[in-house]
Design an enzyme around this catalytic site. Structure first.
Site, PDB file in Angstrom:
ATOM      1  N   VAL A 215       0.852  -1.197   0.000  1.00 57.97           N
ATOM      2  CA  VAL A 215       0.000   0.000   0.000  1.00 57.97           C
ATOM      3  C   VAL A 215       0.888   1.247   0.000  1.00 57.97           C
ATOM      4  O   VAL A 215       0.672   2.188  -0.778  1.00 57.97           O
ATOM      5  CB  VAL A 215      -0.971  -0.010   1.201  1.00 57.97           C
ATOM      6  CG1 VAL A 215      -1.846   1.236   1.183  1.00 57.97           C
ATOM      7  CG2 VAL A 215      -1.825  -1.271   1.173  1.00 57.97           C
ATOM      8  N   TYR A 216       1.894   1.242   0.847  1.00 56.51           N
ATOM      9  CA  TYR A 216       2.854   2.365   0.886  1.00 56.51           C
ATOM     10  C   TYR A 216       3.463   2.591  -0.501  1.00 56.51           C
ATOM     11  O   TYR A 216       3.552   3.729  -0.973  1.00 56.51           O
ATOM     12  CB  TYR A 216       3.942   2.031   1.909  1.00 56.51           C
ATOM     13  CG  TYR A 216       5.068   3.037   2.005  1.00 56.51           C
ATOM     14  CD1 TYR A 216       4.890   4.256   2.655  1.00 56.51           C
ATOM     15  CD2 TYR A 216       6.327   2.755   1.465  1.00 56.51           C
ATOM     16  CE1 TYR A 216       5.934   5.176   2.762  1.00 56.51           C
ATOM     17  CE2 TYR A 216       7.371   3.662   1.564  1.00 56.51           C
ATOM     18  CZ  TYR A 216       7.165   4.879   2.214  1.00 56.51           C
ATOM     19  OH  TYR A 216       8.207   5.779   2.305  1.00 56.51           O
ATOM     20  N   THR A 217       3.871   1.494  -1.152  1.00 58.06           N
ATOM     21  CA  THR A 217       4.461   1.601  -2.488  1.00 58.06           C
ATOM     22  C   THR A 217       3.503   2.303  -3.443  1.00 58.06           C
ATOM     23  O   THR A 217       3.893   3.194  -4.207  1.00 58.06           O
ATOM     24  CB  THR A 217       4.822   0.190  -2.992  1.00 58.06           C
ATOM     25  OG1 THR A 217       5.876  -0.322  -2.179  1.00 58.06           O
ATOM     26  CG2 THR A 217       5.259   0.194  -4.451  1.00 58.06           C
ATOM     27  N   THR A 219       1.205   4.427  -2.698  1.00 58.05           N
ATOM     28  CA  THR A 219       1.096   5.865  -2.397  1.00 58.05           C
ATOM     29  C   THR A 219       2.297   6.611  -2.966  1.00 58.05           C
ATOM     30  O   THR A 219       2.175   7.759  -3.401  1.00 58.05           O
ATOM     31  CB  THR A 219       0.995   6.155  -0.878  1.00 58.05           C
ATOM     32  OG1 THR A 219       2.214   5.826  -0.205  1.00 58.05           O
ATOM     33  CG2 THR A 219      -0.161   5.412  -0.237  1.00 58.05           C
ATOM     34  N   LYS A 220       3.460   5.972  -2.968  1.00 58.65           N
ATOM     35  CA  LYS A 220       4.667   6.678  -3.421  1.00 58.65           C
ATOM     36  C   LYS A 220       4.725   6.779  -4.947  1.00 58.65           C
ATOM     37  O   LYS A 220       5.311   7.716  -5.484  1.00 58.65           O
ATOM     38  CB  LYS A 220       5.914   5.998  -2.832  1.00 58.65           C
ATOM     39  CG  LYS A 220       6.029   6.195  -1.321  1.00 58.65           C
ATOM     40  CD  LYS A 220       6.083   7.691  -0.984  1.00 58.65           C
ATOM     41  CE  LYS A 220       6.111   7.994   0.488  1.00 58.65           C
ATOM     42  NZ  LYS A 220       6.168   9.435   0.772  1.00 58.65           N
TER      43      LYS A 220
END
Ligand SMILES: NC(=O)c1ccc[n+]([C@@H]2O[C@H](COP(=O)([O-])OP(=O)(O)OC[C@H]3O[C@@H](n4cnc5c(N)ncnc54)[C@H](O)[C@@H]3O)[C@@H](O)[C@H]2O)c1
Length: 327
Positions: A215-217, A219-220
């Site tokens: 999920v973080y990936t 967003t980035k």
């Protein structure tokens, strides 16, 4: 969207000494203290003006880590600094503690030690009004806004099916919508200024897929897409929009037991250095992680004169891992 206390012109102001003594920041503006400026010293000594002399830089997530190091780099170059940070340890659906009010107070002192002025504001990037108020106060205090570092972000590790709806939306609200709101709040002031810089903090994970930070990936990646769209939207306003994409950096975002435990599940005592040592052999250069100062130099590049006509660029600072990126 969670709204934490934010800056208000009518709120009582505490002296920094009070802040440090009580360990509290208060619900509003916490410090706008003036120290003898480097400019006065330079005028006496006849030294050359510093690159960012007289400019104002607004940094989200500036109480620690990459944000603070970047703020210090710009302070060293003569800029007055606004540190905008949630400064709240426990935030719902974030897996590790964020900054404390004391971190924000200490960060303010570190900036002032460079002989510039620092305004510290406790606020949440998910709150557009808080950012608008903080930027208006920055302009009232320092006379303008020149550089914005959209840096506040949170990480979460885990398998795709493990994330709750609240965890996912928290990452998107902070990492993506937060940066959109930073842009919305900043652009009127940058336009009024005749232009300026917005620097977005993505990640090496915004260039590849990653099954540990799915999920973080995402967003980035979104940060890069948004930054390029902002570059298209504001190029004719002379607002340069660029991205820094760091690899692993030693900050509390990565160096905390929850994230390290997910990165090294079978390790008896997972440490940041163990993760770095695992990464290092796969990198083109013998480096397993970056120091915050490495990232701050890249931010300074996009804040300085060298990039006055550069926009929509992504600068990887990731121990050469970009060598394996497709584009
Ligand atoms: N550390 C790394 O390995 C790494 C690598 C690539 C990219 N990044 C990115 O760099 C940026 C800074 O991360 P860091 O490593 O310095 O992390 P950090 O946790 O040390 O610092 C982040 C700061 O942002 C603040 N913050 C978090 N949510 C906020 C919110 N909603 N509103 C206002 N402030 C908020 C925190 O209180 C903290 O002070 C993030 O966008 C992160 O994704 C970090």
């Amino acid at each position: 969207m969670t709204s934490i206390s934010h800056n208000s012109a009518s709120a009582p102001k505490m002296s920094r000494r009070d802040m440090l003594r009580t360990g509290t920041i208060g619900a509003a503006t916490v410090a706008a203290s003036t120290v003898a400026t480097a400019r006065a010293g330079m005028a006496q000594s006849g030294a050359a003006a510093k690159e960012l002399e007289g400019k104002t830089a607004f940094i989200t997530g500036g109480a620690r880590g990459i944000g603070l190091a970047s703020a210090e780099e710009m302070a060293r170059a003569g800029a007055n600094i606004v540190l905008f940070d949630i400064a709240t340890r426990e935030v719902p659906h974030v897996q590790y503690p964020l900054s404390s009010p004391d971190d924000l107070a200490q960060a303010t002192a570190r900036i002032e030690a460079h002989g510039v002025r620092c305004l510290a504001v406790q606020g949440d990037v998910r709150d557009l009004q808080a950012q608008e108020d903080a930027m208006a106060e920055a302009v009232a205090t320092f006379g303008g806004l020149d550089i914005v570092l959209a840096n506040a972000g949170v990480s979460q590790a885990g398998r795709i099916e493990e994330f709750s709806a609240n965890e996912m939306s928290t990452q998107y609200e902070i990492n993506v919508a937060g940066m959109v709101k930073t842009t919305q709040a900043a652009v009127p002031h940058l336009r009024a200024n005749g232009g300026g810089r917005i620097i977005y903090m993505s990640s090496g994970l915004g260039r590849v897929g990653n099954d540990l930070f799915p999920v973080y990936t995402s967003t980035k990646w979104a940060v890069i897409g948004f930054a390029k769209s902002a570059a298209l939207s504001y190029g004719r306003d002379n607002i340069m929009c660029n991205v820094v994409a760091p690899g692993l950096v030693r900050t509390p975002l990565a160096d905390n037991p929850v994230i390290l435990g997910k990165m090294l599940p079978d390790h008896p005592a997972p440490t940041f250095d163990a993760v770095s040592a695992l990464l290092e052999p796969g990198n083109p250069i013998p480096v397993g992680h970056h120091k915050v100062e490495d990232i701050a130099k890249a931010v300074m590049f996009f804040a300085g004169d060298a990039t006055r006509n550069m926009t929509a660029e992504v600068l990887d600072v990731s121990y050469g891992s970009a060598a394996r990126n497709i584009g």
